[in-house]
Design a protein around this motif. Structure first.
Motif, PDB file in Angstrom:
ATOM      1  N   ARG A 365       0.816  -1.219   0.000  1.00 57.72           N
ATOM      2  CA  ARG A 365       0.000   0.000   0.000  1.00 57.72           C
ATOM      3  C   ARG A 365       0.849   1.269   0.000  1.00 57.72           C
ATOM      4  NH1 ARG A 365      -5.400  -1.133   3.729  1.00 57.72           N
ATOM      5  NH2 ARG A 365      -5.882  -3.177   2.822  1.00 57.72           N
ATOM      6  N   ASP A 366       2.155   1.118   0.079  1.00 61.05           N
ATOM      7  CA  ASP A 366       3.079   2.246   0.001  1.00 61.05           C
ATOM      8  C   ASP A 366       3.436   2.450  -1.463  1.00 61.05           C
ATOM      9  OD1 ASP A 366       5.315   3.959   0.022  1.00 61.05           O
ATOM     10  OD2 ASP A 366       5.905   3.269   2.018  1.00 61.05           O
ATOM     11  N   ALA A 550      -6.525   7.365  -2.640  1.00 62.11           N
ATOM     12  CA  ALA A 550      -6.557   7.273  -4.101  1.00 62.11           C
ATOM     13  C   ALA A 550      -7.624   6.299  -4.572  1.00 62.11           C
ATOM     14  CB  ALA A 550      -5.190   6.855  -4.637  1.00 62.11           C
ATOM     15  N   VAL A 551      -7.794   5.204  -3.831  1.00 64.26           N
ATOM     16  CA  VAL A 551      -8.798   4.201  -4.195  1.00 64.26           C
ATOM     17  C   VAL A 551     -10.201   4.749  -3.959  1.00 64.26           C
ATOM     18  CG1 VAL A 551      -9.695   1.911  -3.644  1.00 64.26           C
ATOM     19  CG2 VAL A 551      -7.224   2.285  -3.774  1.00 64.26           C
ATOM     20  N   VAL A 552     -10.389   5.469  -2.860  1.00 64.30           N
ATOM     21  CA  VAL A 552     -11.685   6.088  -2.584  1.00 64.30           C
ATOM     22  C   VAL A 552     -12.039   7.080  -3.692  1.00 64.30           C
ATOM     23  CG1 VAL A 552     -12.950   7.581  -1.001  1.00 64.30           C
ATOM     24  CG2 VAL A 552     -11.513   5.746  -0.095  1.00 64.30           C
ATOM     25  N   GLU A 553     -11.032   7.831  -4.176  1.00 68.17           N
ATOM     26  CA  GLU A 553     -11.284   8.778  -5.265  1.00 68.17           C
ATOM     27  C   GLU A 553     -11.692   8.040  -6.536  1.00 68.17           C
ATOM     28  OE1 GLU A 553      -9.213  12.420  -7.830  1.00 68.17           O
ATOM     29  OE2 GLU A 553      -8.050  11.399  -6.264  1.00 68.17           O
ATOM     30  N   GLU A 579      -5.071   8.518 -14.947  1.00 67.47           N
ATOM     31  CA  GLU A 579      -3.935   9.198 -14.325  1.00 67.47           C
ATOM     32  C   GLU A 579      -3.640   8.616 -12.937  1.00 67.47           C
ATOM     33  OE1 GLU A 579      -2.530  13.739 -13.114  1.00 67.47           O
ATOM     34  OE2 GLU A 579      -4.650  13.316 -13.526  1.00 67.47           O
ATOM     35  N   ILE A 580      -4.692   8.412 -12.150  1.00 67.74           N
ATOM     36  CA  ILE A 580      -4.501   7.843 -10.812  1.00 67.74           C
ATOM     37  C   ILE A 580      -3.893   6.456 -10.899  1.00 67.74           C
ATOM     38  CG2 ILE A 580      -5.703   6.998  -8.764  1.00 67.74           C
ATOM     39  CD1 ILE A 580      -7.709   9.284  -9.145  1.00 67.74           C
ATOM     40  N   ASN A 581      -4.419   5.620 -11.780  1.00 64.25           N
ATOM     41  CA  ASN A 581      -3.890   4.263 -11.905  1.00 64.25           C
ATOM     42  C   ASN A 581      -2.433   4.268 -12.352  1.00 64.25           C
ATOM     43  OD1 ASN A 581      -5.864   1.668 -11.748  1.00 64.25           O
ATOM     44  ND2 ASN A 581      -7.049   3.520 -12.161  1.00 64.25           N
ATOM     45  N   ALA A 582      -2.082   5.180 -13.261  1.00 64.82           N
ATOM     46  CA  ALA A 582      -0.697   5.239 -13.733  1.00 64.82           C
ATOM     47  C   ALA A 582       0.255   5.705 -12.640  1.00 64.82           C
ATOM     48  CB  ALA A 582      -0.607   6.166 -14.945  1.00 64.82           C
TER      49      ALA A 582
END
Length: 638
Positions: A365-366, A550-553, A579-582
């Motif tokens: 998760r880091d 980030a996952v909540v977003e 973008e978040i996934n990348a």
């Protein structure tokens, strides 16, 4: 691919007046002439809808063909007969090769406010047994199947619900139905055009004999006993399966109808005499009369294809088979074409953020750890050694064929940089090493990652060997464990898998109006966050509530997409999710645009020289319309 149009209208080239105007619709497939002559079958002009779908084969880059022949496929599992439903790619609406939704079975689909869907059927359209295809087939499914407590105890399927609410269903007239929701449902039409589409109609005239509401009780009880099933509901389920066509008596709207009852080693599919498409000359499709699927060992498929035992083949064939297949071209009268695979990555390394080991869970998760693992191996070496430099070295993201493609995301954290990898791992607290140079975890264990695979690809094994060599240089020891695909899925959900190898984005050529669920936790089968996906799919009844910002977003963005009304709004949402996934590197892509060998008989016409081979959105060969493929020497194709 261009973005999809949610408002579907007739293309002027297809629907400017009667479809058969000026064409000779008396043309009959030779195989049907005897049945027509003996009046066991109506002539073609009476079998077609009054407005068939006209396929301009020349505009597709092909040539109008002639009828006849048998198209031979080789498969490795009896369940592969579902490929007939995929390759036939007959849907209410379909994606064309530019990513646009167009009517197929439907004459038109009108969408208002993103929530009112009015479907117009083709007058005179018939099921493969000659019975009319009408609004009753939609009503039966909605009222007697989707909302029947025995057949669907949880209610209608997810694609029919918006914020948990059902639509209002109306039969406007015999050939018009309407679904109305209180809020937009942007995923509805794409779900109908999917490779495995949402089913919202079925042949009522046939299925009523298995339904408690309509069938004679004594006869129904006899059928239940005959089929050795629990009750009428189980019987109805068995008889209604169409995606894997195991019931030859079930009427279909596809180009070929099944004629074989399992179990069997050879499955035969014959032309549907009531199929609704014609070419620009008025000749009814499909051109090819018969399709066969021979079932054998999947490991032997490449060898059999190389001996000329198939007319069209890609399934169970890998890039590693290319040289062998190429050598047999002249001897066995076929050609090998190289299409591009449609995944976001041929193989992705997927860390399980829900792994049960608390130390590895915290590390995965880091984001520094995930980024370090991504820049800690050399994709160029993988490409050169395994794919002869023909693949593309990049992250797990969309391909250039998508209007959402961004080259910056393609290269995000994908350049080999061992110095950066070491720096990131040190910053993440993995700054101690043992005498072998392997980093030590906070609890003193060696940093050893076991990657589990489905065990069915030597290329994956070769990739992992190269990755492991590079990771050891940054202090991470890699082990590989092969298992069966179903076992792997269960172990991931159970939190027993640290990291897995799995293909990247299933649909890497999306348009904004396609559902972005693959980019957020929505299902337990997403190996990077199975428990979070389970939590979302069960509305909190099972799994774990996501707690990473980030996952909540991502979940919020997916929900925003589900309530959107414009393509531009959806484009913005897709771009942010990509973008978040990348940046977060939730899955570590290795290479994409890997070449897929496609073996084509030299007698088979209209198969594209170049194409994209993928399940979504193209249903493998389906989007290229195999009903327009034909043999230039029919005598040899029988």
């Amino acid at each position: 691919m261009r973005s999809l149009r949610l408002l579907l209208v007739f293309a002027a080239a297809f629907f400017a007046g009667p479809a058969h105007a000026g064409a000779d619709l008396s043309l009959e497939a030779p195989i049907l002439k005897e049945e027509v002559a003996s009046r066991r079958l109506p002539p073609v002009e009476k079998r077609l809808p009054s407005e068939p779908r006209v396929i301009n084969v020349a505009e597709l880059g092909g040539q109008p063909g002639k009828n006849g022949g048998t198209l031979r496929f080789l498969m490795g599992d009896a369940r592969d007969i579902r490929m007939a439903s995929l390759y036939g790619y007959t849907r209410l609406v379909v994606f064309d090769t530019k990513g646009t939704l167009v009517p197929d079975i439907l004459l038109s689909a009108d969408v208002q406010e993103g929530r009112i869907f009015t479907f117009k059927l083709r007058p005179g359209h018939r099921w493969s047994d000659g019975q009319p295809f009408t609004a009753e087939d939609f009503r039966y499914w909605w009222e007697d199947v989707a909302n029947n407590e025995r057949l669907n105890p949880d209610g209608p399927p997810a694609q029919m619900l918006v914020a948990g609410e059902k639509p209002t269903f109306e039969v406007v007239d015999e050939t018009t139905v309407r679904f109305t929701w209180n809020a937009p449902n942007p995923s509805f039409l794409p779900s109908l055009a999917a490779a495995q589409p949402a089913q919202i109609m079925m042949p009522a005239h046939y299925m009523k004999q298995f339904h408690k509401k309509y069938a004679d009780p004594n006869r129904l009880a006899s059928l239940v006993a005959q089929e050795h099933v629990k009750d009428w509901g189980a019987l109805h389920d068995r008889k209604s399966r169409w995606y894997r066509p195991e019931n030859p008596e079930l009427p279909t709207l596809s180009p070929w109808r099944p004629r074989t009852t399992p179990p069997a080693e050879l499955f035969v599919f014959e032309r549907n005499p009531y199929f609704h498409r014609v070419d620009e000359n008025g000749r009814q499709l499909p051109y090819i009369d018969t399709m066969t699927m021979s079932i054998g060992s999947s490991s032997l498929v490449p060898a059999k294809v190389g001996s000329g035992a198939a007319d069209l083949a890609a399934r169970y064939i890998r890039f590693e088979d290319y040289t062998f297949l190429k050598a047999g071209e002249q001897r066995n009268d076929y050609s090998v074409r190289l299409w591009e695979r449609g995944e976001g990555s041929y193989a992705s390394l997927v860390p399980n953020l829900n792994v049960s080991d608390p130390v590895w869970r915290a590390l995965f998760r880091d984001v520094r750890v995930r980024r370090a693992l991504s820049v800690g191996f050399d994709r160029h070496t993988v490409n050169q050694v395994i794919f002869f430099g023909l693949a593309h070295e990049g992250a797990n993201t969309v391909l250039p064929d998508s209007p959402l493609y961004d080259p910056k995301l393609d290269q995000a954290w994908a350049k080999y940089d061992p110095d950066l990898a070491n720096k990131l791992l040190d910053e993440a607290g993995l700054n101690r090493r043992d005498d072998d140079g392997i980093r030590l975890l906070p609890d003193g264990r060696r940093a050893e990652i076991t990657i589990e695979t489905a065990g069915d690809s030597t290329e994956e094994s070769d990739i992992l060997e190269l990755v492991g060599y590079d990771w050891q240089k940054i202090g991470i020891k890699l082990f590989v464990r092969a298992t069966q695909r179903d076992v792997l899925r269960r172990r991931v959900i159970g939190g027993n898998v640290m990291m897995s190898v799995w293909p990247g984005m299933d649909n890497a050529t999306p348009a904004p109006d396609m559902d972005p669920s693959a980019l957020a936790p929505m299902d337990s089968m997403q190996f990077q966050w199975p428990l979070w996906g389970q939590y979302q799919s069960t509305m909190g009844r099972e799994g774990e509530k996501p707690d990473m910002p980030a996952v909540v977003e991502l979940i919020t963005l997916k929900n925003d997409w589900s309530h959107s009304t414009t393509t531009e709004e959806r484009r913005r949402i897709w771009s942010r999710m990509l973008e978040i996934n990348a940046e977060e590197v939730f899955s570590i892509g290795v290479v994409n645009r890997v070449k897929q060998p496609v073996v084509v008989s030299n007698r088979l016409r209209n198969v594209p020289i170049e194409g994209v081979y993928g399940f979504e959105p193209g249903a493998y060969f389906g989007i290229y319309m195999p009903d327009t493929f034909w043999f230039d020497d029919v005598a040899k194709a029988n």
